[in-house]
Design a protein around this motif. Sequence first.
Motif, PDB file in Angstrom:
ATOM      1  N   GLY A 199       0.859  -1.184   0.019  1.00  0.00           N
ATOM      2  CA  GLY A 199       0.127  -0.088   0.034  1.00  0.00           C
ATOM      3  C   GLY A 199       0.792   1.167   0.019  1.00  0.00           C
ATOM      4  O   GLY A 199       2.134   1.161   0.122  1.00  0.00           O
ATOM      5  N   CYS A 200       0.287   2.476  -0.211  1.00  0.00           N
ATOM      6  CA  CYS A 200       0.776   3.509  -0.023  1.00  0.00           C
ATOM      7  C   CYS A 200      -0.087   4.845   0.206  1.00  0.00           C
ATOM      8  O   CYS A 200      -1.435   4.548   0.002  1.00  0.00           O
ATOM      9  N   ASN A 201       0.352   5.858   0.620  1.00  0.00           N
ATOM     10  CA  ASN A 201      -0.515   7.192   0.742  1.00  0.00           C
ATOM     11  C   ASN A 201      -0.131   8.132   0.297  1.00  0.00           C
ATOM     12  O   ASN A 201       1.445   8.527   0.428  1.00  0.00           O
ATOM     13  N   ILE A 202      -0.948   8.891  -0.556  1.00  0.00           N
ATOM     14  CA  ILE A 202      -0.369   9.947  -1.489  1.00  0.00           C
ATOM     15  C   ILE A 202      -1.022  11.249  -1.363  1.00  0.00           C
ATOM     16  O   ILE A 202      -2.462  11.254  -0.981  1.00  0.00           O
ATOM     17  N   GLY A 203      -0.136  12.481  -1.380  1.00  0.00           N
ATOM     18  CA  GLY A 203      -0.761  13.536  -1.353  1.00  0.00           C
ATOM     19  C   GLY A 203      -0.010  14.507  -2.392  1.00  0.00           C
ATOM     20  O   GLY A 203       0.825  13.997  -3.252  1.00  0.00           O
ATOM     21  N   ARG A 204      -0.434  15.721  -2.405  1.00  0.00           N
ATOM     22  CA  ARG A 204       0.073  16.521  -3.354  1.00  0.00           C
ATOM     23  C   ARG A 204       1.598  16.963  -3.209  1.00  0.00           C
ATOM     24  O   ARG A 204       2.174  17.366  -4.026  1.00  0.00           O
TER      25      ARG A 204
END
Length: 374
Positions: free
Chosen positions: A287-292
């Motif tokens: 999994g991963c967590n992505i932001g700007r």
Amino acid sequence: MLRNAISAAARPLAAQSRCYATAVSGGYPNVAHRPATKYGGVYTVTLIPGDGIGAEITDSVKEIFDHVNAPIEWEQYDVSGMSSSGEALFKQAMESLKRNRVGLKGILFTPISQHGHISWNVAMRQQLDIYASVVLCKSLPGFPTRHSNVDFAIIRENTEGEYSGLEHQSYPGVVESLKVSTRAKAERISRFAFDFALKNNRKKVTCIHKANIMKLGDGLFLNTFRRVAEEYKSSGIEYNDMIVDNTSMQLVARPGQFDVMVMPNLYGAIISNIGAALVGGPGIVPGCNIGREYALFEPGCRHVASDIMGTNRANPAAMVLSATMMLRHLGLDPLANSIASATFDVINSGKVRTADMGGSATTSEFTQAVIQKL
């Protein structure tokens, strides 16, 4: 295959966009103003091993990366959620993440007691606004489970909902918990899901909700999703919605009907665990967590697994595969593909399996098997 899904999920849109945290968003506006920290061809990455089995499975990643001479320099912070005394180190880790823009982490323990500290996992996501959690669930040919046709992505809003942490006791024995829902964040995560589907050649996006009961909160999420979906009609992507309790049943009965699923925070926590169980457990789901501006990579199922801590029995595959997603985010695709292929080859051969997959191999033995495949 899952390796292709992971590759597509974490690969930047083009070479010039490699510096951005929106690696999986497939067209979402890039607004970061500087690349991931890189000196002399080496990327500096924040490493937070986490609690429980975190140290063991991140050691596997470091060992594999050393073997292939990956151009990664770790800034390691041994933050632990086991007590609130680690807050100072947590703040240092946050500064490192803000500086490096990319991190790899295990799961930090969150106490249940009302006197315990807040979840530092949630605090990271909120403070860095890494709003999109991406979890990939796909059947592996070498590890058959009840269903052989599982192949879906879970897109979870990471920063609001029941995880807002706003609750109080209004009267002795009466507690009020606030679920915060905003149109802006519902629209942002919905667009992310459709862009993800476009970029990864997915055919359908399903919104998971409970709008029949929470008519305002989940109603806002659902109606925003539908409005965004109309804008993507010309792309040929289908869309539908499903109530979360029915979704849970449908997942274990007919998981093949799902492709991309987008949902509020709490439902994502539940659905990702069901998805992991469908394909073999939390040890193989990345999994991963992505932001700007920032990207944080971690196993798709957020388990500390303190019951097997220090026993050398943990399955490091989920962490290794999450690390390959990180490598693709940094533009190191050939290296990522090599490590991911080796990991899948070990799993599919069935010769070296950890206890969670019905084998007796240790964490160290699994790691060495991956290295030998390389």
